[in-house]
Design a protein around this motif. Structure first.
Motif, mmCIF file in Angstrom:
data_model
loop_
_atom_site.group_PDB
_atom_site.id
_atom_site.type_symbol
_atom_site.label_atom_id
_atom_site.label_comp_id
_atom_site.label_asym_id
_atom_site.label_seq_id
_atom_site.Cartn_x
_atom_site.Cartn_y
_atom_site.Cartn_z
ATOM 1 N N SER A 66 2.019 -44.898 8.967
ATOM 2 C CA SER A 66 1.397 -45.535 10.130
ATOM 3 C C SER A 66 2.410 -45.640 11.261
ATOM 4 N N ALA A 67 1.971 -46.207 12.369
ATOM 5 C CA ALA A 67 2.862 -46.367 13.515
ATOM 6 C C ALA A 67 4.058 -47.239 13.182
ATOM 7 N N ALA A 68 3.898 -48.125 12.184
ATOM 8 C CA ALA A 68 4.994 -49.012 11.788
ATOM 9 C C ALA A 68 5.966 -48.337 10.836
ATOM 10 N N GLY A 69 5.641 -47.109 10.390
ATOM 11 C CA GLY A 69 6.507 -46.406 9.460
ATOM 12 C C GLY A 69 5.845 -46.222 8.105
ATOM 13 N N PRO A 70 6.525 -45.570 7.162
ATOM 14 C CA PRO A 70 5.932 -45.296 5.845
ATOM 15 C C PRO A 70 5.972 -46.515 4.930
ATOM 16 N N MET A 71 5.019 -46.570 4.001
ATOM 17 C CA MET A 71 5.014 -47.581 2.956
ATOM 18 C C MET A 71 4.280 -47.024 1.746
ATOM 19 N N ARG A 72 4.595 -47.563 0.572
ATOM 20 C CA ARG A 72 3.928 -47.176 -0.674
ATOM 21 C C ARG A 72 3.426 -48.437 -1.356
ATOM 22 N N SER A 73 2.173 -48.397 -1.799
ATOM 23 C CA SER A 73 1.605 -49.582 -2.433
ATOM 24 C C SER A 73 0.355 -49.200 -3.202
ATOM 25 N N GLU A 74 0.026 -50.002 -4.217
ATOM 26 C CA GLU A 74 -1.225 -49.820 -4.958
ATOM 27 C C GLU A 74 -2.381 -50.582 -4.323
ATOM 28 N N SER A 83 -4.201 -49.028 14.102
ATOM 29 C CA SER A 83 -4.343 -47.686 14.658
ATOM 30 C C SER A 83 -4.583 -46.712 13.513
ATOM 31 N N ALA A 84 -5.181 -45.562 13.820
ATOM 32 C CA ALA A 84 -5.439 -44.571 12.778
ATOM 33 C C ALA A 84 -4.143 -44.259 12.031
ATOM 34 N N PHE A 85 -4.241 -44.176 10.694
ATOM 35 C CA PHE A 85 -3.048 -43.879 9.901
ATOM 36 C C PHE A 85 -3.392 -42.910 8.774
ATOM 37 N N GLN A 86 -2.370 -42.232 8.266
ATOM 38 C CA GLN A 86 -2.537 -41.244 7.204
ATOM 39 C C GLN A 86 -2.315 -41.889 5.837
ATOM 40 N N VAL A 87 -3.169 -41.517 4.880
ATOM 41 C CA VAL A 87 -3.039 -41.977 3.499
ATOM 42 C C VAL A 87 -2.962 -40.742 2.596
ATOM 43 N N ARG A 88 -1.997 -40.728 1.691
ATOM 44 C CA ARG A 88 -1.836 -39.623 0.752
ATOM 45 C C ARG A 88 -1.738 -40.205 -0.649
ATOM 46 N N ALA A 89 -2.423 -39.590 -1.613
ATOM 47 C CA ALA A 89 -2.394 -40.098 -2.986
ATOM 48 C C ALA A 89 -2.706 -38.965 -3.961
ATOM 49 N N GLU A 90 -2.205 -39.100 -5.174
ATOM 50 C CA GLU A 90 -2.508 -38.147 -6.243
ATOM 51 C C GLU A 90 -3.848 -38.530 -6.875
ATOM 52 N N GLY A 91 -4.905 -38.413 -6.078
ATOM 53 C CA GLY A 91 -6.212 -38.882 -6.518
ATOM 54 C C GLY A 91 -6.375 -40.358 -6.180
ATOM 55 N N VAL A 92 -7.631 -40.791 -6.104
ATOM 56 C CA VAL A 92 -7.916 -42.176 -5.731
ATOM 57 C C VAL A 92 -8.958 -42.750 -6.670
ATOM 58 N N ALA A 121 0.943 -54.599 2.144
ATOM 59 C CA ALA A 121 0.551 -54.631 0.736
ATOM 60 C C ALA A 121 -0.208 -55.922 0.451
ATOM 61 N N LEU A 122 -1.317 -55.806 -0.275
ATOM 62 C CA LEU A 122 -2.102 -56.997 -0.608
ATOM 63 C C LEU A 122 -1.281 -57.964 -1.448
ATOM 64 N N ASP A 123 -0.329 -57.439 -2.217
ATOM 65 C CA ASP A 123 0.547 -58.293 -3.024
ATOM 66 C C ASP A 123 1.283 -59.299 -2.145
ATOM 67 N N ASP A 124 1.582 -58.924 -0.904
ATOM 68 C CA ASP A 124 2.299 -59.825 -0.002
ATOM 69 C C ASP A 124 1.436 -61.001 0.440
ATOM 70 N N LEU A 125 0.119 -60.871 0.300
ATOM 71 C CA LEU A 125 -0.797 -61.936 0.688
ATOM 72 C C LEU A 125 -1.287 -62.736 -0.520
ATOM 73 N N TRP A 126 -1.617 -62.040 -1.595
ATOM 74 C CA TRP A 126 -2.197 -62.695 -2.767
ATOM 75 C C TRP A 126 -1.205 -62.907 -3.900
ATOM 76 N N GLY A 127 -0.001 -62.408 -3.744
ATOM 77 C CA GLY A 127 1.007 -62.608 -4.777
ATOM 78 C C GLY A 127 0.603 -62.021 -6.115
ATOM 79 N N ARG A 128 0.822 -62.794 -7.195
ATOM 80 C CA ARG A 128 0.577 -62.296 -8.555
ATOM 81 C C ARG A 128 -0.891 -62.069 -8.843
ATOM 82 N N ASP A 129 -1.769 -62.645 -8.017
ATOM 83 C CA ASP A 129 -3.202 -62.426 -8.228
ATOM 84 C C ASP A 129 -3.575 -60.951 -8.047
#
Length: 290
Positions: A66-74, A83-92, A121-129
């Motif tokens: 994204s405009a903010a830079g790359p990130m990896r997350s589940e 803004s529009a961003f690119q998503v790449r994954a080995e299947g979804v 990352a949703l983990d940053d908002l919901w933590g261990r949930d």
């Protein structure tokens, strides 16, 4: 429920699941996705008038650029102003949730003014949930089970969080109902608030100014009409010029300007994005109204 296979992206097979009944939670819509191909899946996420949450349960990572830079997350949460961003994954294999901004604040536990256009990352908002939810989704045997898990998670958060001001909620619904053509200057007057107070409260609770929110809602209507004009069952008259006129743009160049502002590309290129081509199946009722 039966999976719906789409080939909007010729390199991938899409299976899209919808709940058999709409969720009873206000401002919440949910769909399930399985996307497989012979090579890594690459998608371009296009802005829409809802906050996006995606939870991957197939033990794969989203590679996000994204405009903010790359990130990896589940898992991820994307603000209303992304803004529009690119998503790449080995299947979804994921559940995607679209939240009206009226529901997003209590569900995410974060004011939308802080999230704005970020992808986090949703983990940053919901933590261990979050990992606990991913594990339950992974072990669920059917899509109805997965949708029930999501409903339970969201119900608890929705009813424990803060509520948007009634005046702000009314202004948002007016913008959505008018497809972005409500006179923004009239919204404050009709609530009895000053223009300054409306702009401040709307911005802090929705994450966008009323003017930007109206632009986003109008763009969403226009881009989906352009998508339908590019399908094999061509809807006669869905040319860029006609869409611009019907959606309240001053002219075709005004439409081009907004499409490029939200997607970074031309209307023709944006209308062919698989992310948008899947919407009529995944999200039969577009928009972020609650």
């Amino acid at each position: 429920m039966r999976p719906v296979r789409r080939t909007a992206d010729p390199t991938a097979t899409w299976e899209i699941e919808r709940p058999s009944r709409a969720t009873a939670l206000p401002g919440v819509d949910v769909a399930g996705f399985r996307i497989h191909g012979d090579s890594p899946i690459e998608l371009r996420a296009i802005p829409h008038p809802a906050v996006t949450v995606a939870v991957e349960f197939g033990d794969r990572l989203f590679d996000i650029n994204s405009a903010a830079g790359p990130m990896r997350s589940e898992s991820l949460a994307a603000g209303l102003a992304f803004s529009a961003f690119q998503v790449r994954a080995e299947g979804v294999e994921c559940v995607q949730i679209r939240l009206s901004p009226l529901a997003a604040h209590p569900v995410l536990g974060l004011p939308l003014a802080e999230l704005r256009g970020s992808i986090i990352a949703l983990d940053d908002l919901w933590g261990r949930d979050t990992p606990r939810l991913r594990e339950r989704l992974h072990h669920a045997r059917t899509w109805p089970e997965r949708f029930a898990l999501i409903d339970t998670e969201l119900f608890t958060r929705l009813h424990a969080g803060r509520v948007v001001d009634p005046e702000v909620a009314w202004a948002w619904r007016q913008i959505v109902a008018s497809h972005g053509r409500a006179r923004v200057s009239d919204l404050a007057a009709r609530t009895g608030w000053s223009r300054q107070r409306m702009w401040s409260r709307f911005g802090s609770q929705i994450g966008l100014t009323p003017k930007r929110a109206a632009m986003l809602v109008r763009f969403d209507q226009a881009i989906h009409r352009l998508v339908r004009g590019h399908t094999p069952a061509l809807v006669r008259g869905h040319t860029p010029a006609r869409v611009a006129a019907d959606c309240g743009y001053a002219d075709q160049s005004h439409l081009h300007h907004d499409v490029r502002a939200f997607t970074g590309t031309t209307p023709t290129a944006a209308a062919n994005e698989p992310w948008l081509a899947a919407d009529d199946t995944a999200w039969p009722a577009h928009g972020g109204a609650a």
